[in-house]
Design a protein around this motif. Structure first.
Motif, PDB file in Angstrom:
ATOM      1  N   MET A   1      -9.749  -9.749  10.332  1.00 51.02           N
ATOM      2  CA  MET A   1     -10.544  -8.646   9.826  1.00 51.02           C
ATOM      3  C   MET A   1     -10.296  -8.489   8.332  1.00 51.02           C
ATOM      4  N   GLN A   2     -11.368  -8.382   7.576  1.00 50.30           N
ATOM      5  CA  GLN A   2     -11.257  -8.248   6.129  1.00 50.30           C
ATOM      6  C   GLN A   2     -10.968  -6.802   5.736  1.00 50.30           C
ATOM      7  N   ALA A   3     -10.150  -6.639   4.723  1.00 48.10           N
ATOM      8  CA  ALA A   3      -9.826  -5.304   4.229  1.00 48.10           C
ATOM      9  C   ALA A   3     -11.002  -4.747   3.437  1.00 48.10           C
ATOM     10  N   SER A   4     -11.170  -3.424   3.490  1.00 51.11           N
ATOM     11  CA  SER A   4     -12.231  -2.788   2.720  1.00 51.11           C
ATOM     12  C   SER A   4     -11.851  -2.757   1.244  1.00 51.11           C
ATOM     13  N   GLU A   5     -12.821  -2.439   0.404  1.00 55.43           N
ATOM     14  CA  GLU A   5     -12.550  -2.386  -1.036  1.00 55.43           C
ATOM     15  C   GLU A   5     -11.509  -1.322  -1.358  1.00 55.43           C
ATOM     16  N   THR A   6     -11.564  -0.190  -0.680  1.00 51.41           N
ATOM     17  CA  THR A   6     -10.594   0.883  -0.927  1.00 51.41           C
ATOM     18  C   THR A   6      -9.194   0.434  -0.544  1.00 51.41           C
ATOM     19  N   LEU A   8      -8.069  -2.622  -0.527  1.00 52.97           N
ATOM     20  CA  LEU A   8      -7.629  -3.583  -1.542  1.00 52.97           C
ATOM     21  C   LEU A   8      -7.161  -2.863  -2.804  1.00 52.97           C
ATOM     22  N   MET A   9      -7.917  -1.851  -3.233  1.00 56.24           N
ATOM     23  CA  MET A   9      -7.533  -1.119  -4.443  1.00 56.24           C
ATOM     24  C   MET A   9      -6.198  -0.408  -4.254  1.00 56.24           C
ATOM     25  N   LEU A  10      -5.959   0.143  -3.057  1.00 53.51           N
ATOM     26  CA  LEU A  10      -4.685   0.819  -2.795  1.00 53.51           C
ATOM     27  C   LEU A  10      -3.525  -0.164  -2.748  1.00 53.51           C
ATOM     28  N   LYS A  11      -3.793  -1.426  -2.448  1.00 54.19           N
ATOM     29  CA  LYS A  11      -2.749  -2.459  -2.436  1.00 54.19           C
ATOM     30  C   LYS A  11      -2.504  -3.044  -3.821  1.00 54.19           C
ATOM     31  N   GLY A  12      -3.221  -2.556  -4.843  1.00 54.16           N
ATOM     32  CA  GLY A  12      -2.987  -3.021  -6.208  1.00 54.16           C
ATOM     33  C   GLY A  12      -4.024  -3.984  -6.742  1.00 54.16           C
ATOM     34  N   TYR A  13      -5.034  -4.295  -5.962  1.00 51.98           N
ATOM     35  CA  TYR A  13      -6.077  -5.205  -6.424  1.00 51.98           C
ATOM     36  C   TYR A  13      -6.958  -4.484  -7.450  1.00 51.98           C
ATOM     37  N   GLY A  14      -7.492  -5.247  -8.373  1.00 50.96           N
ATOM     38  CA  GLY A  14      -8.421  -4.722  -9.362  1.00 50.96           C
ATOM     39  C   GLY A  14      -9.663  -5.594  -9.400  1.00 50.96           C
TER      40      GLY A  14
END
Length: 89
Positions: A1-6, A8-14
């Protein structure tokens, strides 16, 4: 299952946006631009460099240069859980 954009952002992705300048396969003097955008982790940028490696191995147009920018839209310190809302006139 793919992570949502939110997530990803909470995990530090930009959000990473890259402009790839490449030469046309039949016309080596003509430069074209391809825009790529994905959530990625700084400073290693594994998705961006993975895409560049894919390009070099699978696409006929040789890369001339790559220009990219990175923007962290949300960080864990900026996130807060709101449990209520008060409306004033």
């Amino acid at each position: 299952m793919q992570a949502s954009e939110t997530e990803l952002m909470l995990k530090g992705y930009g959000l990473t946006t890259a402009e790839l300048f490449y030469r046309m396969p039949d016309y080596r003097n003509v430069l074209n631009i391809f825009v790529w955008q994905e959530y990625d982790l700084a400073p290693d940028y594994p998705r961006l460099f993975g895409f560049i490696d894919f390009w070099k191995g699978q696409i006929e147009g040789p890369l001339h240069s790559v220009r990219f920018t990175y923007r962290k839209l949300l960080s864990p310190g900026k996130w807060r859980n709101v449990v209520g809302e008060l409306v004033l006139h």
